[in-house]
Design a protein around this motif. Sequence first.
Motif, short mmCIF file in Angstrom:
data_model
loop_
_atom_site.label_atom_id
_atom_site.label_comp_id
_atom_site.label_asym_id
_atom_site.label_seq_id
_atom_site.Cartn_x
_atom_site.Cartn_y
_atom_site.Cartn_z
N ALA A 203 3.88 -17.93 -16.68
CA ALA A 203 3.77 -19.33 -17.08
C ALA A 203 2.46 -19.61 -17.83
CB ALA A 203 3.85 -20.24 -15.86
N ASP A 204 1.53 -18.64 -17.77
CA ASP A 204 0.21 -18.84 -18.36
C ASP A 204 -0.38 -20.17 -17.89
OD1 ASP A 204 -2.00 -18.08 -19.79
OD2 ASP A 204 -1.27 -18.89 -21.70
N ALA A 205 -0.26 -20.39 -16.58
CA ALA A 205 -0.72 -21.65 -15.99
C ALA A 205 -2.22 -21.83 -16.20
CB ALA A 205 -0.40 -21.66 -14.50
N ALA A 206 -2.65 -23.07 -16.11
CA ALA A 206 -4.06 -23.38 -16.31
C ALA A 206 -4.92 -22.61 -15.31
CB ALA A 206 -4.28 -24.89 -16.14
N PRO A 207 -6.08 -22.14 -15.72
CA PRO A 207 -6.98 -21.45 -14.79
C PRO A 207 -7.35 -22.36 -13.62
CG PRO A 207 -7.72 -21.19 -17.06
CD PRO A 207 -6.66 -22.24 -17.07
N GLY A 208 -7.70 -21.77 -12.50
CA GLY A 208 -8.11 -22.55 -11.34
C GLY A 208 -7.68 -21.90 -10.06
N VAL A 209 -7.69 -22.68 -8.98
CA VAL A 209 -7.36 -22.19 -7.64
C VAL A 209 -5.94 -22.61 -7.29
CG1 VAL A 209 -7.98 -22.25 -5.20
CG2 VAL A 209 -9.77 -22.38 -6.95
N TYR A 210 -5.18 -21.67 -6.74
CA TYR A 210 -3.81 -21.91 -6.29
C TYR A 210 -3.63 -21.32 -4.90
CZ TYR A 210 -2.90 -22.95 -11.21
OH TYR A 210 -2.93 -23.49 -12.49
N HIS A 211 -2.64 -21.82 -4.19
CA HIS A 211 -2.35 -21.30 -2.85
C HIS A 211 -1.03 -20.54 -2.85
CE1 HIS A 211 -5.18 -24.41 -0.78
NE2 HIS A 211 -5.82 -23.37 -1.25
N GLY A 212 -1.10 -19.29 -2.44
CA GLY A 212 0.06 -18.42 -2.44
C GLY A 212 0.51 -18.09 -1.03
N THR A 213 1.07 -19.09 -0.35
CA THR A 213 1.60 -18.89 0.99
C THR A 213 3.02 -19.44 1.05
OG1 THR A 213 0.59 -20.98 1.66
CG2 THR A 213 -0.61 -18.96 2.22
N ALA A 214 3.76 -19.01 2.05
CA ALA A 214 5.12 -19.51 2.25
C ALA A 214 5.08 -21.00 2.62
CB ALA A 214 5.83 -18.72 3.32
N SER A 215 6.20 -21.67 2.41
CA SER A 215 6.30 -23.08 2.78
C SER A 215 6.59 -23.22 4.27
CB SER A 215 7.42 -23.74 1.98
OG SER A 215 7.16 -23.65 0.59
N GLY A 216 6.28 -24.41 4.81
CA GLY A 216 6.43 -24.63 6.24
C GLY A 216 5.30 -23.96 7.00
N TYR A 217 5.38 -23.98 8.34
CA TYR A 217 4.36 -23.33 9.14
C TYR A 217 4.87 -23.11 10.55
CZ TYR A 217 3.34 -28.23 10.43
OH TYR A 217 3.44 -29.53 10.83
N THR A 218 4.19 -22.22 11.25
CA THR A 218 4.52 -21.92 12.64
C THR A 218 3.29 -21.31 13.30
OG1 THR A 218 6.14 -20.79 14.07
CG2 THR A 218 5.36 -19.56 12.16
N SER A 219 3.41 -20.96 14.57
CA SER A 219 2.34 -20.26 15.27
C SER A 219 2.66 -18.76 15.29
CB SER A 219 2.22 -20.77 16.71
OG SER A 219 3.41 -20.45 17.44
N TRP A 220 1.68 -17.96 15.70
CA TRP A 220 1.98 -16.54 15.88
C TRP A 220 3.10 -16.36 16.91
CZ3 TRP A 220 0.54 -13.50 12.25
CH2 TRP A 220 -0.68 -13.64 11.60
N HIS A 221 3.08 -17.20 17.94
CA HIS A 221 4.14 -17.15 18.94
C HIS A 221 5.48 -17.48 18.32
CE1 HIS A 221 6.68 -19.19 22.02
NE2 HIS A 221 6.35 -18.12 22.73
N GLY A 222 5.51 -18.53 17.48
CA GLY A 222 6.75 -18.91 16.81
C GLY A 222 7.24 -17.84 15.88
#
Length: 287
Positions: A203-222
């Motif tokens: 995409a040749d996206a604009a330079p900067g900071v991005y977050h590359g994690t999956a959506s949603g969240y859980t605990s290690w237990h989950g």
Amino acid sequence: MMDTGAGRVLVTGAGGMLAHDLVPALRAADWVVTALGRSDLDITDPAQCVAGVEGHDLVVNTAAYTAVDAAETDEAAAFAVNAVGAANVARACASAGARLVHISTDYVFDGLATDPYAVDHPMAPSSAYGRTKASGEWAVRALHPRSWVVRTAWLYGAGGPNFVSTMLELAVERELVTVVADQIGQPTWTSDLSALVTRLAAADAAPGVYHGTASGYTSWHGLAQAVFQEVGLDPERVQKTTTSQYPRPAPRPAWSVLAHEPLPDRGVMPIGDWREGVRKYLRQTRA
């Protein structure tokens, strides 16, 4: 003249878990890939970085000192790779006119939030590892304006030991497994992160900071319960415990949930739900 497809890309840290999936993902997207491990390219050596980057259009720096606990007693060693090494790569890329994707971490934050961390949230690392990675981010952004910093967290994948595989092993060895339930994050498959990096470059996206994690969240237990359930085992075999019951040299963030803006605004689709990533990974590894 040889057709180089999308261009020539250098992947540093090629012996690591992320590079295991990133290299084939880039090749599938028509990049000509040079994959160099630590024995091939020592990023703490500026001259090696200059020589390694030469002739490439893009560099993805996955090389890192990731021994979180060891860094507490040898911060200088972690700093040499995560900060000085990152600076060397960034400087070489800037000189060669190559774009740079630098992989960073949720550990740059304090882990005390209750809402997802935005990309511009102030960094406040509480561990030596986090401090060295934060320093690496500052160096990259200062030395190379055409760079993307991609923070990720809770990685698992076929390229190395990881929490998901460990849970499968413990399921065979033990009737009950005890896992901390007071650390919250986004389990992220290295294959999904590799696809995101490839989309970001395309995409040749604009330079900067991005977050590359999956959506949603859980605990290690989950996450552990999800692994058991996905392979047909009783998730109640996974028992809850607290971080305080398993003290480690380096503090672990209690909250490692990262927000994904501005990816959609830059035409880049974020990674999907964490549970789907776990499902796909387990299907692939158990096929």
